[in-house]
Design a protein around this motif. Sequence first.
Motif, PDB file in Angstrom:
ATOM      1  N   UNK A   1      -0.707  -5.937  -0.291  1.00 39.56           N
ATOM      2  CA  UNK A   1       0.390  -5.018  -0.602  1.00 39.56           C
ATOM      3  C   UNK A   1       1.162  -5.540  -1.805  1.00 39.56           C
ATOM      4  N   UNK A   2       1.368  -4.647  -2.772  1.00 40.82           N
ATOM      5  CA  UNK A   2       2.116  -5.001  -3.977  1.00 40.82           C
ATOM      6  C   UNK A   2       3.157  -3.902  -4.228  1.00 40.82           C
ATOM      7  N   UNK A   3       4.396  -4.319  -4.526  1.00 44.30           N
ATOM      8  CA  UNK A   3       5.456  -3.337  -4.761  1.00 44.30           C
ATOM      9  C   UNK A   3       5.342  -2.773  -6.177  1.00 44.30           C
ATOM     10  N   UNK A   4       5.475  -1.472  -6.277  1.00 46.10           N
ATOM     11  CA  UNK A   4       5.383  -0.814  -7.583  1.00 46.10           C
ATOM     12  C   UNK A   4       6.742  -0.857  -8.285  1.00 46.10           C
ATOM     13  N   UNK A   5       6.748  -1.285  -9.515  1.00 46.16           N
ATOM     14  CA  UNK A   5       7.965  -1.277 -10.313  1.00 46.16           C
ATOM     15  C   UNK A   5       8.989  -2.324  -9.929  1.00 46.16           C
ATOM     16  N   UNK A   6       8.548  -3.328  -9.234  1.00 44.58           N
ATOM     17  CA  UNK A   6       9.519  -4.350  -8.792  1.00 44.58           C
ATOM     18  C   UNK A   6      10.057  -5.157  -9.972  1.00 44.58           C
ATOM     19  N   UNK A   7       9.220  -5.384 -10.977  1.00 44.26           N
ATOM     20  CA  UNK A   7       9.665  -6.176 -12.127  1.00 44.26           C
ATOM     21  C   UNK A   7      10.869  -5.507 -12.798  1.00 44.26           C
ATOM     22  N   UNK A   8      10.874  -4.165 -12.826  1.00 48.36           N
ATOM     23  CA  UNK A   8      11.985  -3.458 -13.453  1.00 48.36           C
ATOM     24  C   UNK A   8      13.288  -3.693 -12.702  1.00 48.36           C
TER      25      UNK A   8
ATOM     26  N   UNK B   1       5.994 -13.732  -5.346  1.00 45.00           N
ATOM     27  CA  UNK B   1       6.538 -12.590  -6.068  1.00 45.00           C
ATOM     28  C   UNK B   1       6.725 -11.406  -5.145  1.00 45.00           C
ATOM     29  N   UNK B   2       6.136 -10.255  -5.512  1.00 42.04           N
ATOM     30  CA  UNK B   2       6.261  -9.046  -4.683  1.00 42.04           C
ATOM     31  C   UNK B   2       4.928  -8.703  -4.024  1.00 42.04           C
ATOM     32  N   UNK B   3       4.088  -9.717  -3.798  1.00 39.21           N
ATOM     33  CA  UNK B   3       2.774  -9.511  -3.194  1.00 39.21           C
ATOM     34  C   UNK B   3       2.785 -10.005  -1.742  1.00 39.21           C
ATOM     35  N   UNK B   4       2.239  -9.175  -0.853  1.00 36.96           N
ATOM     36  CA  UNK B   4       2.190  -9.484   0.573  1.00 36.96           C
ATOM     37  C   UNK B   4       0.763  -9.316   1.073  1.00 36.96           C
ATOM     38  N   UNK B   5       0.424 -10.067   2.100  1.00 39.10           N
ATOM     39  CA  UNK B   5      -0.897  -9.967   2.711  1.00 39.10           C
ATOM     40  C   UNK B   5      -0.716  -9.753   4.210  1.00 39.10           C
ATOM     41  N   UNK B   6      -1.475  -8.803   4.767  1.00 40.94           N
ATOM     42  CA  UNK B   6      -1.398  -8.501   6.195  1.00 40.94           C
ATOM     43  C   UNK B   6      -2.771  -8.729   6.817  1.00 40.94           C
ATOM     44  N   UNK B   7      -2.798  -9.453   7.932  1.00 35.44           N
ATOM     45  CA  UNK B   7      -4.026  -9.661   8.700  1.00 35.44           C
ATOM     46  C   UNK B   7      -3.898  -8.850   9.980  1.00 35.44           C
ATOM     47  N   UNK B   8      -4.723  -7.820  10.112  1.00 44.17           N
ATOM     48  CA  UNK B   8      -4.691  -6.978  11.308  1.00 44.17           C
ATOM     49  C   UNK B   8      -5.616  -7.574  12.358  1.00 44.17           C
TER      50      UNK B   8
ATOM     51  N   UNK C   1       4.795   1.211  -2.603  1.00 45.16           N
ATOM     52  CA  UNK C   1       3.878   0.072  -2.508  1.00 45.16           C
ATOM     53  C   UNK C   1       2.445   0.526  -2.693  1.00 45.16           C
ATOM     54  N   UNK C   2       1.658  -0.299  -3.351  1.00 44.55           N
ATOM     55  CA  UNK C   2       0.221  -0.085  -3.449  1.00 44.55           C
ATOM     56  C   UNK C   2      -0.456  -0.982  -2.425  1.00 44.55           C
ATOM     57  N   UNK C   3      -1.439  -0.424  -1.736  1.00 47.60           N
ATOM     58  CA  UNK C   3      -2.064  -1.161  -0.635  1.00 47.60           C
ATOM     59  C   UNK C   3      -3.573  -1.180  -0.831  1.00 47.60           C
ATOM     60  N   UNK C   4      -4.101  -2.386  -0.863  1.00 51.16           N
ATOM     61  CA  UNK C   4      -5.550  -2.544  -0.927  1.00 51.16           C
ATOM     62  C   UNK C   4      -6.067  -2.976   0.427  1.00 51.16           C
ATOM     63  N   UNK C   5      -7.225  -2.436   0.816  1.00 54.31           N
ATOM     64  CA  UNK C   5      -7.763  -2.700   2.155  1.00 54.31           C
ATOM     65  C   UNK C   5      -9.159  -3.294   2.032  1.00 54.31           C
ATOM     66  N   UNK C   6      -9.435  -4.333   2.809  1.00 53.04           N
ATOM     67  CA  UNK C   6     -10.806  -4.831   2.940  1.00 53.04           C
ATOM     68  C   UNK C   6     -11.034  -5.167   4.402  1.00 53.04           C
ATOM     69  N   UNK C   7     -12.179  -4.739   4.907  1.00 55.36           N
ATOM     70  CA  UNK C   7     -12.499  -4.968   6.309  1.00 55.36           C
ATOM     71  C   UNK C   7     -13.425  -6.171   6.445  1.00 55.36           C
ATOM     72  N   UNK C   8     -13.270  -6.864   7.526  1.00 51.76           N
ATOM     73  CA  UNK C   8     -14.125  -8.022   7.812  1.00 51.76           C
ATOM     74  C   UNK C   8     -15.121  -7.640   8.882  1.00 51.76           C
TER      75      UNK C   8
END
Length: 445
Positions: free
Chosen positions: A309-316, A352-359, A394-401
């Motif tokens: 997860x990354x926040x959009x426009x956080x730098x601004x 920074x504004x990057x987060x990682x979630x483990x489901x 927020x932009x969210x990228x997903x990858x499955x294991x």
Amino acid sequence: MGEANTDAASAEQLAQRYRSLVEHTPDAICVHEAGTVVFVNPAMVRLLGARSADDLLGMPIVRFVDPDSIPAMLERIDQLTAEGAASPPTEMDLVRIDGRTVPVQTVSVLTAWQDKLAYQVVVHDLTAQRAAEASARRAEAHFTTVVSQLEEGVLVIDPRGRLESINPAGKRILGIDDATPVIGRRVDELPVTLIDRNGQPLPTDRHPMAHTLATGEAVTQYIFGVEHADGTQVWLSCNCRLLNPDSPDSSGVSSFADITEFRASRRQLEYQATHDALTGLANRSLILSQLSAALADEDGSLVTTVLFIDLDGFKAINDTLGHAIGDTVLQIVAQRLQRALRAEDLVGRLGGDEFLVLLAGHPQRADLPGLIERLRTTMAEPIIARGHRLEVSASIGVTELGPHEHRTPEAVLHDADLAMYRDKPSGHRDLGLGQNRRSNNTHAS
């Protein structure tokens, strides 16, 4: 006639052996008749500090007895009425030629002396014994003083598990009031509750002292907790060993220190080492460590899906409103993420504004789009930060294991990161579940 000579010779030999024994025995021997000294052996001469027997013979026996001991001595010998009768061993003080007193133990025997009855006295010098006893008392007093001044608790438990002694520090650490009688009580009868490292009740038969008393083996640096009667909880590090390892019936001694503050500090340090200081989330090190553990899981049940997860426009926000407001935004976003996820899921801040979630577990693939949309909606809610109304997407990228996953944590992170960039507003937003699944289990959200 010859028989009489033989008897006389035998008697003389017996007398000679007796005289030799009296002359060389280490115990002092004297004989007094009608209150006057009529015989002393060399040991008695040395004991009374005389130059020779002549200094003592003919002197009143009371001259060499401490005045406080004379009445009892006279009473004892008055009770000896039959030849061969002996007084019980009695401690008293004698007085030397130089006036110094000597502690002794004496036994008086009424015996025949040159056709008269006299009192033969065997005297054992107690000077060395008294010195040893005094030394032991001093050592015990010194030990007691030292133990009573220790900041460390010390208690002694007898083989039956009953308390023999406890120092002031021990009472203070265990929260036992001085007015509470504890000597003679079993450990499980004390007004405290023992708990193990996990906060569960610790039976007394699992306490290290029980092990030491049962086996004789010492136990060191055993950690356990104590809950006082008022509910206060402290943590202790204790050592247990036998007082006398050579005795099967020895009591055990336990020394223990209060490590509550140290334990709290250590836990705080451990927490700080694994959590982000700003948001309280797991930090990069912990989240990647958990991901690594999940990848090593053979059936792949620990973690099934990774969200980047990354926040959009956080730098601004940082550039126009300042880092203080930016920090507030990150804290609120972290709280919203935690509320939107299950307790078994783990969310961490990579930086920074990057987060990682483990489901965790096995979520249904059909449920994943709904979860992603819920996260977007939650984070899109307006944020009020120091008077400023902000909207953050927020932009969210997903990858499955999958089971038997061969990717490294870094590779999984890379794939999720790529999927997140494809989800940025400038790109397309397609979860692609089922249709566009990549061969490496990574897809855009």
